[in-house]
Design a protein around this motif. Structure first.
Motif, PDB file in Angstrom:
ATOM      1  N   ALA A   1       0.831  -1.200   0.000  1.00 20.87           N
ATOM      2  CA  ALA A   1       0.000   0.000   0.000  1.00 20.87           C
ATOM      3  C   ALA A   1       0.872   1.258   0.000  1.00 20.87           C
ATOM      4  O   ALA A   1       0.580   2.222  -0.715  1.00 20.87           O
ATOM      5  N   ALA A   2       1.943   1.273   0.799  1.00 22.09           N
ATOM      6  CA  ALA A   2       2.841   2.429   0.839  1.00 22.09           C
ATOM      7  C   ALA A   2       3.510   2.627  -0.524  1.00 22.09           C
ATOM      8  O   ALA A   2       3.619   3.759  -1.007  1.00 22.09           O
ATOM      9  N   ALA A   3       3.923   1.534  -1.150  1.00 21.42           N
ATOM     10  CA  ALA A   3       4.525   1.627  -2.484  1.00 21.42           C
ATOM     11  C   ALA A   3       3.512   2.172  -3.490  1.00 21.42           C
ATOM     12  O   ALA A   3       3.853   2.985  -4.359  1.00 21.42           O
ATOM     13  N   HIS A   4       2.265   1.753  -3.372  1.00 23.95           N
ATOM     14  CA  HIS A   4       1.192   2.256  -4.240  1.00 23.95           C
ATOM     15  C   HIS A   4       1.043   3.767  -4.067  1.00 23.95           C
ATOM     16  O   HIS A   4       0.944   4.506  -5.052  1.00 23.95           O
ATOM     17  N   CYS A   5       1.041   4.231  -2.824  1.00 22.90           N
ATOM     18  CA  CYS A   5       0.919   5.669  -2.550  1.00 22.90           C
ATOM     19  C   CYS A   5       2.079   6.440  -3.171  1.00 22.90           C
ATOM     20  O   CYS A   5       1.880   7.497  -3.778  1.00 22.90           O
ATOM     21  N   GLU A   6       3.279   5.905  -3.035  1.00 23.37           N
ATOM     22  CA  GLU A   6       4.453   6.570  -3.605  1.00 23.37           C
ATOM     23  C   GLU A   6       4.394   6.589  -5.132  1.00 23.37           C
ATOM     24  O   GLU A   6       4.785   7.577  -5.753  1.00 23.37           O
ATOM     25  N   LYS A   7       3.869   5.523  -5.748  1.00 23.59           N
ATOM     26  CA  LYS A   7       3.705   5.504  -7.207  1.00 23.59           C
ATOM     27  C   LYS A   7       2.733   6.580  -7.675  1.00 23.59           C
ATOM     28  O   LYS A   7       2.823   7.076  -8.789  1.00 23.59           O
TER      29      LYS A   7
END
Length: 132
Positions: free
Chosen positions: A23-29
């Motif tokens: 989820a954090a990686a998704h937000c950063e993307k």
């Protein structure tokens, strides 16, 4: 007692952590800046606090590795959303920065641990603005 499979309670931690990482990686993307992960006090925890430009986004992450629920976001109850709102006020009280707005999102991560080779291992659903 000789079972080789781990009890569900032993799997919850690592599965939840994996979902939060995704989820954090998704937000950063999306171009967001993740300000906090797993911010907690004695009243509870906020999974992800992020900045989407001048808007603050508080994200609840729900991860499932089973098909018992059609969407993990269904596990976010009105009581959980109210708790998120209270915790966000507490977090904001300690901040110097002001935000143009605040949004509450839910990211539901479904891990398909039994996917065949080449199959889809993760289904991530981002629900925006679940509570204003």
């Amino acid at each position: 007692m000789g079972s080789n499979s781990a009890p569900a309670s032993n799997r919850r931690g690592p599965i939840g952590q994996l979902g939060e990482q995704m989820a954090a990686a998704h937000c950063e993307k999306l171009g967001w800046v993740v300000l906090e992960r797993n911010w907690r006090n004695r009243y509870g925890e906020l999974d992800i606090i992020a900045a989407d430009g001048a808007k603050l986004v508080v994200v609840e992450v729900k991860t499932r590795s089973t098909d018992k629920f059609s969407d993990a976001a269904q596990a976010v109850t009105p009581a959980k959303l109210a708790r998120m709102r209270r915790l966000t006020r507490m977090w904001l009280a300690a901040q110097e920065r002001h935000w143009s707005g605040i949004r509450f999102d839910v990211i539901a991560v479904h891990l398909n641990l039994s996917a065949p080779p080449g199959g889809q291992l993760v289904d991530l659903r981002h629900h925006r603005g679940v509570y204003a």
